[in-house]
Design a protein around this motif. Structure first.
Motif, mmCIF file in Angstrom:
data_model
loop_
_atom_site.group_PDB
_atom_site.id
_atom_site.type_symbol
_atom_site.label_atom_id
_atom_site.label_comp_id
_atom_site.label_asym_id
_atom_site.label_seq_id
_atom_site.Cartn_x
_atom_site.Cartn_y
_atom_site.Cartn_z
ATOM 1 N N ALA A 24 -11.093 13.117 -27.852
ATOM 2 C CA ALA A 24 -11.548 12.913 -26.470
ATOM 3 C C ALA A 24 -12.865 13.609 -26.162
ATOM 4 O O ALA A 24 -12.958 14.457 -25.275
ATOM 5 N N ASN A 26 -16.856 13.997 -24.897
ATOM 6 C CA ASN A 26 -17.632 13.578 -23.736
ATOM 7 C C ASN A 26 -19.026 14.149 -23.882
ATOM 8 O O ASN A 26 -19.204 15.283 -24.336
ATOM 9 N N TRP A 39 -14.976 18.423 -26.289
ATOM 10 C CA TRP A 39 -13.771 17.724 -26.738
ATOM 11 C C TRP A 39 -12.613 18.711 -26.664
ATOM 12 O O TRP A 39 -12.812 19.915 -26.427
ATOM 13 N N GLU A 45 -2.617 17.363 -30.580
ATOM 14 C CA GLU A 45 -2.688 17.015 -29.165
ATOM 15 C C GLU A 45 -1.423 17.460 -28.443
ATOM 16 O O GLU A 45 -0.309 17.187 -28.884
ATOM 17 N N TRP A 77 -6.942 19.276 -21.924
ATOM 18 C CA TRP A 77 -7.134 17.867 -22.226
ATOM 19 C C TRP A 77 -8.436 17.337 -21.612
ATOM 20 O O TRP A 77 -8.928 17.845 -20.618
ATOM 21 N N ASN A 78 -8.923 16.241 -22.175
ATOM 22 C CA ASN A 78 -9.881 15.297 -21.584
ATOM 23 C C ASN A 78 -11.039 15.934 -20.812
ATOM 24 O O ASN A 78 -11.193 15.726 -19.613
ATOM 25 N N TYR A 92 -11.771 19.407 -16.661
ATOM 26 C CA TYR A 92 -10.776 19.205 -17.709
ATOM 27 C C TYR A 92 -9.380 19.364 -17.122
ATOM 28 O O TYR A 92 -9.201 19.911 -16.025
ATOM 29 N N ARG A 123 -11.183 11.138 -17.538
ATOM 30 C CA ARG A 123 -11.692 11.094 -18.918
ATOM 31 C C ARG A 123 -13.158 10.694 -19.005
ATOM 32 O O ARG A 123 -13.899 11.206 -19.825
ATOM 33 N N GLN A 183 -7.613 5.582 -16.491
ATOM 34 C CA GLN A 183 -8.907 5.969 -17.037
ATOM 35 C C GLN A 183 -10.049 5.010 -16.677
ATOM 36 O O GLN A 183 -10.732 4.451 -17.540
ATOM 37 N N GLY A 230 -8.651 4.448 -24.722
ATOM 38 C CA GLY A 230 -9.828 4.672 -23.903
ATOM 39 C C GLY A 230 -11.053 3.926 -24.383
ATOM 40 O O GLY A 230 -11.214 3.638 -25.574
ATOM 41 N N TYR A 285 -11.642 6.688 -28.140
ATOM 42 C CA TYR A 285 -12.057 7.493 -26.977
ATOM 43 C C TYR A 285 -13.559 7.746 -26.963
ATOM 44 O O TYR A 285 -14.025 8.888 -26.958
ATOM 45 N N SER A 287 -17.518 8.034 -25.706
ATOM 46 C CA SER A 287 -18.275 8.454 -24.535
ATOM 47 C C SER A 287 -19.696 7.952 -24.707
ATOM 48 O O SER A 287 -20.281 8.106 -25.788
#
Length: 313
Positions: A24, A26, A39, A45, A77-78, A92, A123, A183, A230, A285, A287
């Protein structure tokens, strides 16, 4: 037309970092032009040792990963980075189970942190509207999956949640747990005209539109396959858009291949223009950000590392 100019696609070398699993990512471009990535990573996870990690690209090389946030001994997460004016904020989620997520916001310059309950991006990146309004794609998974647009008119200090955006079947909202839409990725096509695309459990990406960001049309399926994973998109202006996704139809379907698609009509029709990954595995996932005629794409690579690829557009 896009052209890849990536030098090294991996932010860090798999197996040479102090965590076993990562996911995940970004991206954000910092005020000084450097690229930053975040991330979550840990044993696996959802494990209590999962923290938010970050790295910054200085020129053509990524610096060593470091922990950006670990507030409690529960899963994180995320992450979503947000460069806005002189501020660099990190949003987050914190909590062992998804229904109990709380949103934390950390100022990466000062180190200060505050909690904003479940508001803020879930996300994908925050959309900055032409009038300065911030639009964050949010969703909840406590029972049926429901999406929202969280709106801030004071630079993210306070948020207002839109009406729920729900999967409709036979004229009625779906009430079954773990089914629905989550999301959202949001963009503005012209001043005061907003759109979102949503991950779904129905094998297609869904779309909804709005003229005030608080009231959204009933979401409808697009032509785009969705594997209930995602995706992300970016608007380049004048209806030109790039989407990164797994073009696989099905609920919890394969997370390969991973491709880039292009639209010139504000997301109504799409054409695949580049395959990022097509081998067996998990490539997921993504970005996307667009800055100075360059498209940057990061994504999970088999949970072992994070890839970041660069394209001229």
């Amino acid at each position: 037309m896009i052209r890849e100019i990536t030098t090294d696609p991996y932010i860090f070398e798999a197996g040479k970092v102090p965590f076993q699993s990562c996911h995940a990512s970004n991206l954000a471009q910092l005020a000084d032009g450097r690229l930053a990535a975040v991330w979550f990573a840990g044993t696996r996870e959802g494990a209590s040792d999962v923290a938010i990690w970050e790295a910054v690209q200085d020129g053509f090389r990524w610096g060593a990963p470091r922990i950006a946030a670990k507030d409690e001994e529960v899963a994180h997460w995320n992450p979503v980075l947000f460069q806005y004016g002189g501020n660099l904020l990190l949003f987050y989620k914190v909590g062992m189970q998804i229904p109990s997520w709380r949103t934390h916001v950390r100022d990466l310059k000062t180190g200060s942190m505050r909690e904003i309950n479940d508001f803020g991006p879930v996300r994908t990146k925050i959309c900055i509207a032409a009038d300065g309004t911030l639009l964050a794609g949010a969703s909840t998974e406590d029972g049926p999956w429901i999406s929202y647009c969280d709106v801030s008119k004071d630079d993210g200090q306070t948020w207002t949640r839109s009406e729920p955006i729900r999967l409709i079947e036979n004229g009625q909202p779906v009430e079954e747990a773990r089914r629905g839409l989550i999301q959202p990725s949001i963009w503005e096509s012209e001043m005061g005209v907003y759109h979102m695309m949503l991950r779904s459990t129905k094998g297609r990406i869904y779309r909804s539109d709005s003229t005030d960001a608080l009231h959204w049309s009933d979401p409808v399926p697009t032509e785009l396959p969705n594997n209930n994973s995602g995706f992300d998109l970016v608007s380049l202006g004048l209806g030109h858009m790039i989407l990164c996704s797994n073009p696989v139809s099905g609920n919890w379907a394969a997370r390969t291949p991973l491709t880039l698609s292009e639209s010139f009509d504000n997301g109504l029709t799409w054409e695949t223009i580049f395959t990022l990954e097509d081998k067996p595995g998990e490539y997921s996932y993504p970005s996307l950000i667009f800055a100075e005629n360059k498209l940057y794409v990061s994504y999970t690579w088999n949970r072992e590392t994070i890839c970041c690829r660069t394209f001229e557009v």
